[in-house]
Scaffold this motif. Structure first.
Motif, PDB file in Angstrom:
ATOM      1  N   PHE A 127       0.824  -1.206   0.000  1.00 45.52           N
ATOM      2  CA  PHE A 127       0.000   0.000   0.000  1.00 45.52           C
ATOM      3  C   PHE A 127       0.861   1.259   0.000  1.00 45.52           C
ATOM      4  O   PHE A 127       0.515   2.261  -0.633  1.00 45.52           O
ATOM      5  N   ILE A 128       1.988   1.227   0.715  1.00 51.01           N
ATOM      6  CA  ILE A 128       2.878   2.399   0.750  1.00 51.01           C
ATOM      7  C   ILE A 128       3.440   2.696  -0.641  1.00 51.01           C
ATOM      8  O   ILE A 128       3.582   3.854  -1.041  1.00 51.01           O
ATOM      9  N   PHE A 129       3.741   1.630  -1.408  1.00 48.33           N
ATOM     10  CA  PHE A 129       4.314   1.789  -2.750  1.00 48.33           C
ATOM     11  C   PHE A 129       3.257   1.975  -3.830  1.00 48.33           C
ATOM     12  O   PHE A 129       3.607   2.104  -5.009  1.00 48.33           O
ATOM     13  N   HIS A 130       1.988   1.980  -3.487  1.00 47.22           N
ATOM     14  CA  HIS A 130       0.922   2.072  -4.501  1.00 47.22           C
ATOM     15  C   HIS A 130       1.134   3.325  -5.360  1.00 47.22           C
ATOM     16  O   HIS A 130       1.379   4.417  -4.842  1.00 47.22           O
ATOM     17  N   PRO A 131       1.042   3.188  -6.694  1.00 42.51           N
ATOM     18  CA  PRO A 131       1.386   4.318  -7.576  1.00 42.51           C
ATOM     19  C   PRO A 131       0.483   5.529  -7.437  1.00 42.51           C
ATOM     20  O   PRO A 131       0.914   6.658  -7.706  1.00 42.51           O
ATOM     21  N   SER A 132      -0.782   5.351  -7.037  1.00 40.89           N
ATOM     22  CA  SER A 132      -1.692   6.497  -6.988  1.00 40.89           C
ATOM     23  C   SER A 132      -2.084   6.903  -5.566  1.00 40.89           C
ATOM     24  O   SER A 132      -2.180   8.095  -5.267  1.00 40.89           O
ATOM     25  N   ILE A 133      -2.293   5.937  -4.683  1.00 43.16           N
ATOM     26  CA  ILE A 133      -2.727   6.278  -3.321  1.00 43.16           C
ATOM     27  C   ILE A 133      -1.647   5.981  -2.283  1.00 43.16           C
ATOM     28  O   ILE A 133      -1.882   6.128  -1.086  1.00 43.16           O
ATOM     29  N   GLY A 134      -0.459   5.601  -2.736  1.00 40.11           N
ATOM     30  CA  GLY A 134       0.612   5.250  -1.821  1.00 40.11           C
ATOM     31  C   GLY A 134       1.151   6.450  -1.061  1.00 40.11           C
ATOM     32  O   GLY A 134       1.184   7.578  -1.574  1.00 40.11           O
ATOM     33  N   PHE A 135       1.604   6.206   0.167  1.00 43.34           N
ATOM     34  CA  PHE A 135       2.110   7.264   1.035  1.00 43.34           C
ATOM     35  C   PHE A 135       3.328   7.958   0.419  1.00 43.34           C
ATOM     36  O   PHE A 135       3.432   9.191   0.446  1.00 43.34           O
TER      37      PHE A 135
END
Length: 294
Positions: A127-135
């Protein structure tokens, strides 16, 4: 009479070491011998040896661009994770070793990753690395920088896996190093203070030398664990993109359980075993000479 006594002592000793030795034979030595045996054969989809090929599996691997790329990625991964993880854990351990009010809270925080499983930790970083909603990308876009495809860009994928691995390993390294710091005699620091030694002199002349047994242990364990990394790769990248994160252990998994090439996979496993064995022996031969046990 001495022979009878020796036999009794041997029997008594086996009562203690026998169960552990039996478990090692079943779960360590037998699989190793079986893997070595399979590495000389071609197998069918069920893993049954069907054709003896000798060293052909090994020569095929050493001529394979994919395997050589896997070795390169593995070495880069080890170089990225081991020094970074140890230095970060050492920094945190030195901070947590200070006698400050409320420091116990930070000790718990710094060591908390030891209680996080590989699956849970990898999912968090997914989730942290998510391209659009990642931190991480939210921070980059906030300060005006372009978003990064952390897990789908070959330039960043291995770094992302390494960052995840460092985060997972820092808790274990921190606990070992903090324990080593707390075992250093206060008399050494008191003597140094009387002699007028400053903080940095005490750090590099007392703390680091006296901590070398813990540092040596952490280094050996970290290197071995880095070569055995699998879970975070399987969850985050599946060895991609463009095989940039296809480390040897994941390559073994793919050849054995996806392509059903158990002979090739066994040969890779034996190469990895010999490689890690050589590095570990080198660490003991060279690194242990710099360890101060007194």
């Amino acid at each position: 009479m001495n022979r009878v006594k020796s036999m009794k002592n041997f029997g008594a000793g086996m009562l203690y070491v026998g169960p552990a030795l039996l478990l090692m034979i079943i779960f360590i030595f037998y699989p190793m011998v079986k893997t070595l045996y399979y590495s000389f054969f071609m197998t069918n989809a069920r893993g049954t040896p069907v054709l003896f090929v000798g060293l052909e599996n090994y020569t095929e691997l050493l001529q394979s661009d994919s395997f050589l790329l896997s070795i390169k990625a593995t070495l880069l991964f080890v170089l990225n994770t081991v020094p970074t993880g140890i230095i970060l854990a050492l920094f945190l351990a030195i901070i947590a070793n200070e006698k400050l009010k409320g420091i116990d809270f930070f000790r718990v925080i710094f060591s908390s990753t030891i209680g996080v499983s590989v699956a849970a930790g990898s999912t968090i970083w997914l989730f942290i690395f998510h391209p659009s909603i990642g931190f991480l990308n939210n921070i980059l876009t906030t300060i005006g920088l372009p978003a990064i495809q952390w897990l789908t860009d070959p330039k960043w994928a291995l770094f992302s896996i390494a960052l995840t691995t460092v985060w997972m390993s820092v808790g274990f390294n921190f606990i070992i190093l903090l324990g080593g710091l707390q075992n250093i005699s206060e008399e050494l620091y008191e003597s140094a203070l009387i002699d007028g030694a400053g903080y940095w002199v005490r750090l590099f002349k007392i703390t680091i030398p006296m901590l070398t047994p813990s540092l040596f242990f952490v280094t050996v364990v970290s290197v071995i664990n880095s070569f055995q990394t699998f879970g975070q790769i399987d969850i985050l990248t599946k060895g991609g993109p463009a095989e940039s994160t296809n480390l040897i252990v994941y390559s073994i998994f793919q050849d054995a359980f996806i392509h059903y090439k158990f002979g090739i996979a066994s040969a890779q496993a034996m190469i990895l075993f010999v490689f890690v064995l050589i590095i570990t022996i080198f660490q003991f031969k060279v690194g242990e000479k710099k360890v101060h046990y007194q």
